[in-house]
Design a protein around this motif. Sequence first.
Motif, PDB file in Angstrom:
ATOM      1  N   LYS A   1       0.824  -1.198   0.000  1.00  0.00           N
ATOM      2  CA  LYS A   1       0.000   0.000   0.000  1.00  0.00           C
ATOM      3  C   LYS A   1       0.862   1.253   0.000  1.00  0.00           C
ATOM      4  CE  LYS A   1      -0.411  -0.110   5.033  1.00  0.00           C
ATOM      5  NZ  LYS A   1      -1.293  -0.319   6.176  1.00  0.00           N
TER       6      LYS A   1
ATOM      7  N   ASP B   1     -10.066  -4.482  11.010  1.00  0.00           N
ATOM      8  CA  ASP B   1      -9.339  -4.188   9.780  1.00  0.00           C
ATOM      9  C   ASP B   1      -9.880  -5.084   8.671  1.00  0.00           C
ATOM     10  OD1 ASP B   1      -7.596  -3.526   7.770  1.00  0.00           O
ATOM     11  OD2 ASP B   1      -5.792  -4.273   8.758  1.00  0.00           O
TER      12      ASP B   1
ATOM     13  N   GLY C   1      -9.762  -6.449   5.046  1.00  0.00           N
ATOM     14  CA  GLY C   1      -8.688  -6.579   4.063  1.00  0.00           C
ATOM     15  C   GLY C   1      -7.344  -6.481   4.754  1.00  0.00           C
ATOM     16  N   CYS C   2      -7.197  -7.207   5.841  1.00  0.00           N
ATOM     17  CA  CYS C   2      -6.036  -7.065   6.726  1.00  0.00           C
ATOM     18  C   CYS C   2      -4.762  -7.682   6.173  1.00  0.00           C
ATOM     19  CB  CYS C   2      -6.334  -7.682   8.090  1.00  0.00           C
ATOM     20  SG  CYS C   2      -6.567  -9.483   8.036  1.00  0.00           S
TER      21      CYS C   2
ATOM     22  N   ASP D   1      -9.690 -11.144   5.860  1.00  0.00           N
ATOM     23  CA  ASP D   1      -9.162 -11.044   4.503  1.00  0.00           C
ATOM     24  C   ASP D   1      -9.650 -12.245   3.699  1.00  0.00           C
ATOM     25  OD1 ASP D   1      -6.727  -9.258   3.196  1.00  0.00           O
ATOM     26  OD2 ASP D   1      -6.926 -11.227   2.245  1.00  0.00           O
TER      27      ASP D   1
ATOM     28  N   MET E   1     -10.234   0.276   6.321  1.00  0.00           N
ATOM     29  CA  MET E   1     -10.191  -0.332   4.992  1.00  0.00           C
ATOM     30  C   MET E   1      -9.095   0.371   4.197  1.00  0.00           C
ATOM     31  SD  MET E   1     -14.193  -0.718   3.889  1.00  0.00           S
ATOM     32  CE  MET E   1     -15.464  -1.296   5.018  1.00  0.00           C
TER      33      MET E   1
ATOM     34  N   CYS F   1      -6.750   0.543   1.099  1.00  0.00           N
ATOM     35  CA  CYS F   1      -6.594   0.052  -0.272  1.00  0.00           C
ATOM     36  C   CYS F   1      -7.358  -1.251  -0.463  1.00  0.00           C
ATOM     37  CB  CYS F   1      -5.113  -0.134  -0.619  1.00  0.00           C
ATOM     38  SG  CYS F   1      -4.745   0.204  -2.356  1.00  0.00           S
ATOM     39  N   THR F   2      -8.558  -1.299   0.110  1.00  0.00           N
ATOM     40  CA  THR F   2      -9.375  -2.509   0.109  1.00  0.00           C
ATOM     41  C   THR F   2     -10.718  -2.303  -0.568  1.00  0.00           C
ATOM     42  OG1 THR F   2      -8.369  -3.350   2.148  1.00  0.00           O
ATOM     43  CG2 THR F   2     -10.574  -4.151   1.618  1.00  0.00           C
TER      44      THR F   2
ATOM     45  N   ILE G   1     -13.400  -4.599  -3.456  1.00  0.00           N
ATOM     46  CA  ILE G   1     -14.601  -5.287  -2.996  1.00  0.00           C
ATOM     47  C   ILE G   1     -15.680  -5.210  -4.066  1.00  0.00           C
ATOM     48  CG2 ILE G   1     -16.493  -5.156  -1.316  1.00  0.00           C
ATOM     49  CD1 ILE G   1     -14.466  -4.472   0.814  1.00  0.00           C
TER      50      ILE G   1
ATOM     51  N   ASP H   1      -7.469   4.827  -0.428  1.00  0.00           N
ATOM     52  CA  ASP H   1      -7.679   4.125  -1.694  1.00  0.00           C
ATOM     53  C   ASP H   1      -7.390   5.050  -2.878  1.00  0.00           C
ATOM     54  OD1 ASP H   1      -8.541   1.904  -3.342  1.00  0.00           O
ATOM     55  OD2 ASP H   1      -9.823   1.327  -1.660  1.00  0.00           O
TER      56      ASP H   1
ATOM     57  N   LEU I   1      -1.795  -4.253  -3.561  1.00  0.00           N
ATOM     58  CA  LEU I   1      -3.239  -4.248  -3.454  1.00  0.00           C
ATOM     59  C   LEU I   1      -3.904  -3.332  -4.469  1.00  0.00           C
ATOM     60  CD1 LEU I   1      -3.741  -4.219   0.415  1.00  0.00           C
ATOM     61  CD2 LEU I   1      -4.024  -6.131  -1.142  1.00  0.00           C
TER      62      LEU I   1
END
Length: 243
Positions: free
Chosen positions: A5, A29, A31-32, A53, A92, A94-95, A99, A123, A219
């Motif tokens: 990230k 968290d 997307g850990c 995750d 979250m 960079c998750t 999704i 993000d 990511l």
Amino acid sequence: MSDLKPGGFRITKKAMEIWKLPKGSRVLDVGCGTGETVELLEKEYGFVCSGIDLSMARIKEGKAGNPNLDIAYGDGEFLDGFRSFSFDGVVMECTLSLINLPDEALHEAWCVLKKGGKLFLSDLYIKNPDPEFIKALRIEAERQNSRPRKEGECSTDCEEEHKSKPVYFRSCGRFLIVPLIEELAEIGYRNIAWKDCSPELESFVAEKLMRDGTLEGCLCGEALHPKDRFKTGYFMLTAEKPF
């Protein structure tokens, strides 16, 4: 620098300065990955953290490095394994861009947050999008999401199609800030504040390309390609669930 990230933990720490949560706060968290952020938040801030995750390989890697980490397989779209009003903060990093249904993930985060709980996103986003592009994206999202189902359509194929339906605040893995803030406000979040962190993205791309010769494994994926046709930036955002 984290391999996965932009900004490593610098952006995370900026968010924690805004959150100002006390020790003992419960944080999720989403997307850990291997649990790096979970470990940071526990060691430096005294939080009680859980992480989920979709990559079992990364979960196993994280647990191998630190068996005490509370990280497990899980999907940000479905937080049924956690009670409502059970977390003081949701992260979250960079998750959300990865999704399938980001609107569902934001709603789920809202449900598990306590009153006064905090949300932190970091993000990719599209810089200075054309107003006509925003309008067209909203129209297309509304058109597809309101399309009536045909008889016998509710099957595995239907479920896959549902996952691909667009939202008006994201395009090609990048968010549109104003529509995203509108979505958050509609859900009920308040004190929504965002900050451009694009220099961190630029440094991340340059350093990773020089070191590895590729952007694979990060990511942010293909969106970080230097020939990206979008004017892609990176942002952080914090919000609050009202008391």
